[in-house]
Write an enzyme that holds these catalytic residues in place. Structure first.
Site, PDB file in Angstrom:
ATOM      1  N   ASP A  95      -5.597   1.082  -4.997  1.00 30.43           N
ATOM      2  CA  ASP A  95      -4.938   1.885  -3.968  1.00 30.43           C
ATOM      3  C   ASP A  95      -5.942   2.157  -2.854  1.00 30.43           C
ATOM      4  O   ASP A  95      -6.818   3.014  -2.994  1.00 30.43           O
ATOM      5  CB  ASP A  95      -4.427   3.202  -4.558  1.00 30.43           C
ATOM      6  N   LYS A 159       2.125   2.300   0.901  1.00 36.30           N
ATOM      7  CA  LYS A 159       2.144   3.610   0.239  1.00 36.30           C
ATOM      8  C   LYS A 159       2.049   4.704   1.286  1.00 36.30           C
ATOM      9  O   LYS A 159       1.264   4.612   2.237  1.00 36.30           O
ATOM     10  CB  LYS A 159       0.979   3.674  -0.757  1.00 36.30           C
ATOM     11  N   LYS A 188       5.564   2.483  -2.259  1.00 36.35           N
ATOM     12  CA  LYS A 188       5.139   3.539  -3.172  1.00 36.35           C
ATOM     13  C   LYS A 188       5.160   4.883  -2.450  1.00 36.35           C
ATOM     14  O   LYS A 188       4.669   5.011  -1.327  1.00 36.35           O
ATOM     15  CB  LYS A 188       3.730   3.265  -3.710  1.00 36.35           C
TER      16      LYS A 188
END
EC number: 4.1.2.4
Length: 241
Positions: A95, A159, A188
């Site tokens: 991430d 994300k 996400k």
């Protein structure tokens, strides 16, 4: 009759263990909780990643960690080095935070190269990348530009946020990202999804992953609604997101 199964929702969860005040015992308990609830991944502080990956070996829960977290201001070379080390430590999903300052400055070549550096390392090793925008600081045009860049670079997810900015995942942002990211790029949500109904709501918008610290509460409720037995697992859930 429910329109989802337990694994439909459990495999949306990246269990977050990123709060800097978590002690090692909290991290260990959090990993065990993630295994018990059979989530998608454990997103853990980089220093504990190798241990996390070892514990998760043989389970269906992936090891994940952060790159350039939480502000994205690391140099590209450091982000690349973080990615190399994370993969060596067993990371399966990375991430990474974009360089928010460069996004706000309109330096799109830098932003593209910064994201590409991490994706190249991860994809060469057969692993995946979630690109964190930190939407609370961006306007819609900037979010759309990031979606286009991530689509071109074949990012695995876009994300919304780190969970540590003033705002997290909004439905408006999730719709925008789903609309402007390519079909091969997943979305996400992170920050603010704190119960099962909120999880189901973002799922309906096309979200496939969600960063969560209240995993036990959300998935405990899912099991209750689905008529499944409760899971006996304890962990410190003051973990971020």
């Amino acid at each position: 009759m429910s329109d989802y199964t337990y694994h439909d929702v459990s495999k949306m969860i990246d269990h977050s263990l990123l709060n800097p005040t978590l002690a090692v015992k909290d991290l260990e308990q959090g990993i065990q909780l993630a295994i018990a609830y059979d989530v998608a991944s454990v997103c853990i502080m980089p220093y504990h990643l190798k241990r996390c990956a070892e514990v998760l070996k043989g389970t269906d829960v992936k090891a994940s960690t952060t790159i350039g977290f939480p502000h994205g201001g690391h140099t590209t070379e450091i982000k690349r080095a973080e990615a190399v080390r994370a993969i060596a430590d067993g990371c399966q999903e990375l991430d990474m935070v974009v360089n928010v300052s460069k996004v706000l400055s309109g330096d799109w070549d830098y932003v593209r190269n910064d994201i590409a550096a991490v994706i190249e390392v991860a994809h060469a090793a057969g692993q995946k990348v979630k690109v964190i925008f930190e939407n609370a600081y961006l306007n819609d045009d900037q979010k759309i530009s990031l979606c286009k860049i991530c689509t071109e670079l074949n990012a695995d997810w876009v994300k919304t946020s780190t969970g540590y900015a003033p705002g997290g995942a909004t439905h408006e942002d999730l719709k925008l990202m789903r609309e402007h990211a390519g079909d091969h790029v997943q979305v996400k949500a992170a920050g603010g999804v704190r119960d099962l109904d909120a999880l189901l709501a973002v799922r309906a918008l096309g979200v496939t992953r969600c960063g969560a610290s209240r995993t036990a509460e959300m998935l405990g409720e899912a099991r209750k609604r689905l008529g499944l037995s409760a899971i006996e697992a304890t962990a410190n859930d003051a973990s971020g997101y």
